[in-house]
Design a protein around this motif. Structure first.
Motif, short mmCIF file in Angstrom:
data_model
loop_
_atom_site.label_atom_id
_atom_site.label_comp_id
_atom_site.label_asym_id
_atom_site.label_seq_id
_atom_site.Cartn_x
_atom_site.Cartn_y
_atom_site.Cartn_z
N LYS A 114 6.07 1.51 1.25
CA LYS A 114 6.17 0.14 1.74
C LYS A 114 7.57 -0.10 2.30
O LYS A 114 8.55 0.36 1.75
CB LYS A 114 5.89 -0.86 0.61
CG LYS A 114 4.46 -0.86 0.11
CD LYS A 114 4.28 -1.92 -0.98
CE LYS A 114 2.85 -1.94 -1.49
NZ LYS A 114 2.65 -2.97 -2.56
N ASN A 115 7.60 -0.80 3.44
CA ASN A 115 8.89 -1.25 3.97
C ASN A 115 8.71 -2.67 4.50
O ASN A 115 7.68 -3.30 4.27
CB ASN A 115 9.41 -0.29 5.06
CG ASN A 115 8.50 -0.22 6.27
OD1 ASN A 115 7.59 -1.04 6.43
ND2 ASN A 115 8.74 0.75 7.13
N THR A 116 9.70 -3.16 5.22
CA THR A 116 9.66 -4.54 5.69
C THR A 116 8.54 -4.77 6.70
O THR A 116 8.12 -5.91 6.92
CB THR A 116 11.00 -4.93 6.34
OG1 THR A 116 11.31 -3.98 7.37
CG2 THR A 116 12.11 -4.91 5.29
N GLU A 117 8.05 -3.68 7.31
CA GLU A 117 6.99 -3.81 8.30
C GLU A 117 5.61 -3.63 7.70
O GLU A 117 4.60 -3.75 8.40
CB GLU A 117 7.21 -2.79 9.43
CG GLU A 117 8.53 -2.98 10.18
CD GLU A 117 8.75 -1.93 11.23
OE1 GLU A 117 7.89 -1.02 11.35
OE2 GLU A 117 9.76 -2.02 11.94
N GLY A 118 5.55 -3.32 6.40
CA GLY A 118 4.25 -3.15 5.75
C GLY A 118 4.09 -1.78 5.13
O GLY A 118 5.07 -1.15 4.73
#
Length: 257
Positions: free
Chosen positions: A20-24
């Motif tokens: 998971k990252n800030t973009e999903g």
């Protein structure tokens, strides 16, 4: 080729994993299934960033599955920490501990200190480290440090050993010697080895089978049977069928660069 026991030492069953990252969510593994037989030597090759080390991190328990299961010796295991032997690319020997103390670390962690001296002493000799018991890592060659690291992995007590590019930092001659040494140890111990490498020749020399990562996210592993009997010599890599297989693999990766 060594006849394989039908029992599976390691299995991935419908394994999903994503970061998971800030973009999903970033999918890495999707419904992945594979099996490694007890006593088998299997290498994984693939481009950098394809997910090879992620597979190891999932097996060791450093990452949590999104879904699916991982089985050791045909039993689903949720907490795999300490249940497999792991040898990373860097030896990670503790500079303040002697060879014997570094090797014995898994026994200490399992609170089996009563086995330390006798067990480690016998294995140090078997691994060609007799006389170096009280040396420190900085006093050893690269090959000898990797021997200590491998010994530490075997002392985990597991029949499954994960080796993540263990010889990549060694010079060419030492690397060839260590490959032959590793096969000798594997034959003696009858362990199951899953081996990550970027070196196609290394994979062909060591392995019964090669798993090739051809896509990300990983939905399947392409399996290749190595057409060599055992025992092997480095000269066997010059055989026509092996050379053709190597060139085919090189061409596959060249088209993906």
């Amino acid at each position: 080729m060594r006849e394989q026991n039908k029992k599976a030492a390691l299995q991935f069953k419908n394994v999903d994993f994503h970061y998971k990252n800030t973009e999903g969510k970033i999918p890495i593994l999707k419904n992945l299934n594979f099996s490694v037989a007890d006593g088998e030597f299997v290498s994984i090759i693939g481009a950098s960033g394809a997910g090879k080390s992620t597979i190891f991190r999932l097996i060791v328990g450093l990452e949590a599955l999104t879904s699916g299961s991982i089985c050791l010796n045909e039993k689903a295991v949720d907490n795999r920490s300490g249940k497999v032997g792991y040898m990373p690319q860097q030896d990670l020997l503790m500079p303040w501990r002697t060879v014997q103390q570094n090797a014995a670390l898994p026994l200490e962690l399992k609170k089996e200190n009563h086995l330390d001296r006798k067990t480690v002493k016998n294995l140090l000799e078997a691994f060609g480290l007799k006389g170096y018991e009280n040396k420190y890592p900085h006093e050893l060659s690269g090959g000898m440090r990797q021997r200590v690291s491998f010994l530490r992995a075997t002392l985990s007590g597991s029949n499954v050993l994960l080796l993540d590019e263990p010889f990549s930092a060694l010079d060419a001659m030492t690397k060839l010697y260590m490959q032959e040494w590793l096969l000798e140890q594997w034959e003696q111990q009858q362990s199951t080895i899953l081996f990550i490498t970027h070196d196609i020749s290394e994979a062909l020399f060591l392995s019964d089978r090669i798993f090739v990562i051809t896509e990300t996210p990983i939905t399947a592993l392409k399996e290749i049977e190595v057409p060599l009997e055992r025992p092997r010599r480095q000269q066997d890599l010059d055989k026509k069928e092996v050379t053709e297989l190597k060139n085919n693999l090189l061409e596959q990766f060249r088209t993906r660069v």
